[in-house]
Design a protein around this motif. Sequence first.
Motif, short mmCIF file in Angstrom:
data_model
loop_
_atom_site.label_atom_id
_atom_site.label_comp_id
_atom_site.label_asym_id
_atom_site.label_seq_id
_atom_site.Cartn_x
_atom_site.Cartn_y
_atom_site.Cartn_z
N LYS A 22 0.85 -1.21 0.00
CA LYS A 22 0.00 0.00 0.00
C LYS A 22 0.88 1.25 0.00
O LYS A 22 0.67 2.16 -0.79
N ASN A 23 1.90 1.30 0.86
CA ASN A 23 2.66 2.54 1.02
C ASN A 23 3.65 2.79 -0.10
O ASN A 23 4.17 3.90 -0.21
N ARG A 93 -3.90 10.46 3.47
CA ARG A 93 -2.72 11.25 3.79
C ARG A 93 -1.77 11.29 2.61
O ARG A 93 -1.13 12.29 2.34
N TYR A 96 -0.51 13.96 -0.22
CA TYR A 96 0.52 15.00 -0.19
C TYR A 96 1.64 14.71 -1.19
O TYR A 96 2.41 15.58 -1.55
N PRO A 123 2.11 16.33 11.17
CA PRO A 123 2.57 17.54 10.46
C PRO A 123 3.24 17.19 9.13
O PRO A 123 3.62 16.04 8.91
N ILE A 124 3.37 18.19 8.27
CA ILE A 124 4.15 17.99 7.03
C ILE A 124 5.21 19.09 6.90
O ILE A 124 5.65 19.43 5.80
N ASP A 125 5.66 19.62 8.06
CA ASP A 125 6.65 20.71 8.04
C ASP A 125 7.95 20.30 7.36
O ASP A 125 8.57 21.12 6.65
N LEU A 126 8.34 19.03 7.48
CA LEU A 126 9.61 18.59 6.86
C LEU A 126 9.48 18.54 5.34
O LEU A 126 10.42 18.84 4.60
N SER A 163 11.70 10.73 8.16
CA SER A 163 10.30 10.80 7.73
C SER A 163 10.14 10.13 6.37
O SER A 163 10.77 10.54 5.39
N VAL A 164 9.31 9.09 6.33
CA VAL A 164 9.04 8.39 5.06
C VAL A 164 8.45 9.36 4.05
O VAL A 164 8.97 9.53 2.94
N GLY A 165 7.39 10.04 4.46
CA GLY A 165 6.67 10.91 3.52
C GLY A 165 7.53 12.05 3.02
O GLY A 165 7.56 12.33 1.82
N ASP A 305 3.85 0.30 12.12
CA ASP A 305 2.59 -0.16 11.52
C ASP A 305 2.24 -1.59 11.91
O ASP A 305 1.17 -2.07 11.54
N VAL A 327 7.62 6.35 17.11
CA VAL A 327 7.39 7.10 15.87
C VAL A 327 6.23 8.07 15.99
O VAL A 327 6.33 9.24 15.63
N TRP A 328 5.11 7.60 16.52
CA TRP A 328 3.91 8.44 16.63
C TRP A 328 3.64 8.78 18.08
O TRP A 328 3.91 7.98 18.97
N ARG A 371 -4.43 0.13 11.10
CA ARG A 371 -3.69 -0.97 11.74
C ARG A 371 -4.35 -1.37 13.06
O ARG A 371 -4.26 -2.51 13.49
#
Length: 418
Positions: A22-23, A93, A96, A123-126, A163-165, A305, A327-328, A371
């Motif tokens: 999926k990711n 998500r 992005y 957040p998506i600051d990175l 960060s993966v994203g 996950d 992580v979270w 999950r």
Amino acid sequence: MEKLVITGGRRLNGEVFISGAKNAAVAIIPAAIMADGVCVIDNLPGIEDVASLSSTLNKMGAVCEYIDKHTLKVDSTGDITNCAAFEEVKKIRASYYLLGALLGRYKKAEVALPGGCNFGTRPIDLHLKGFRLLGADVEVTNGIVKVKAERLHGAQIYMDQVSVGATINIMLAASMAEGTTIIENCAKEPHVVDTANFLNMMGANIKGAGTDIIRIKGVEKLHGAEYTIIPDQIEAGTYMIAAAIAGGDVTVRNIIPKHMDSLTAKLAEMGAAIEKQDDSIRVMANGRLHCANIKTMSYPGFPTDLQPQMTALLSVCDGISVVTENVWDNRYQYVAELKQLGAKITVESRVAMIEGVQKLTGARVAATDLRAGAAMVIAGLSAEGTTEIDNIRYIDRGYEDIENKLSALGADIKRVEI
Ligand code: EPZ
């Protein structure tokens, strides 16, 4: 609306075939609109997030059509809008990634802020810091992220946090920037590598994906490509944990065993018997496993996950286990649901302490996120009596055909209209 109804206590035997990741899919599909050409992406999982992204790309002017259930053709030769601010975008998500893809190709993008699971701030600051370093102006107004650049130029980017994203999003934009970009302290997840491989098939010049440092030499154009995405390590891990909690002998096929190493080692430590083959792992378990301590980390550490699924398993293991979620900041909302099944768990900030109980007892519970929903299924396989799981739309976002795959292994699980 639907629910899953599971009658626990059945051992699992046989083999289960794992779908595409999926990711990886939710990064590679947006990346496909960077090509001035046609991409064919194979081994896609049949899940909601893939369908939603395909629909989003169609609304943006790409032509996406399924060649078969797991293969999508994406034609981005037409006029693609660089604005994705409609409802569909907020559903997941991974929307992005459209920012990085559109910024890379068109030097401009407007995308609605992502939705996604509800465990803590996301957040998506990175991501935005990376875009700025590549030369983009960034503003966020009324929930819409707007990025644009006269030209994108190479940059030296040190990720404050793995960060993966952000790693993937910056890689997307940088692949069509002028000059060389070096990203340090990168995420090393298999889906980061898969996305880099796909971009390189399209003509990008990316080296080092899967290590701490990724070097990208920007190119002017990307062309179409045919690509088969990797198997889903989290789906595979979910079935391995299901075999461990239910007992039995299950072979998880169509996987890359290396991706499973942190879980494989942990299940063996807990007393399961594990056999690795080229593209499968066999999990044999009889009776209660031993307790264990888990610390979630970015890859190759234990994946966050799989944390909810592992906590469900630990709730019926001998002894006291400690899970630390690194992580979270709030990924234990599902614990309240597990407690309804009789689990004994106390949570203090990022740490859960689990006292193994003799058995769980079926009850009506709800999936609080993707999950977490998988964790309810795993607990239900073991619980005495019947467990009903609501909000299974979360599960359908990331698991293809979960009830049929588990039924084929011998589980008593049904999808019921409510
Ligand atoms: C990806 O999310 C996955 N989602 C998540 O899987 C997974 O839990 C996560 O990576 C970690 O492996 C997809 O790939 C679509 P991150 P992502 O950026 O990229 C902080 C699932 O179940 N952070 O690696 O959003 C963030 O708050 C989903 O399949 C910032 O502070 O995760 C978190 O604490 C759930 N600023 C940490 O970094 C940013 O700009 C890791 O997040 C970005 C992230």
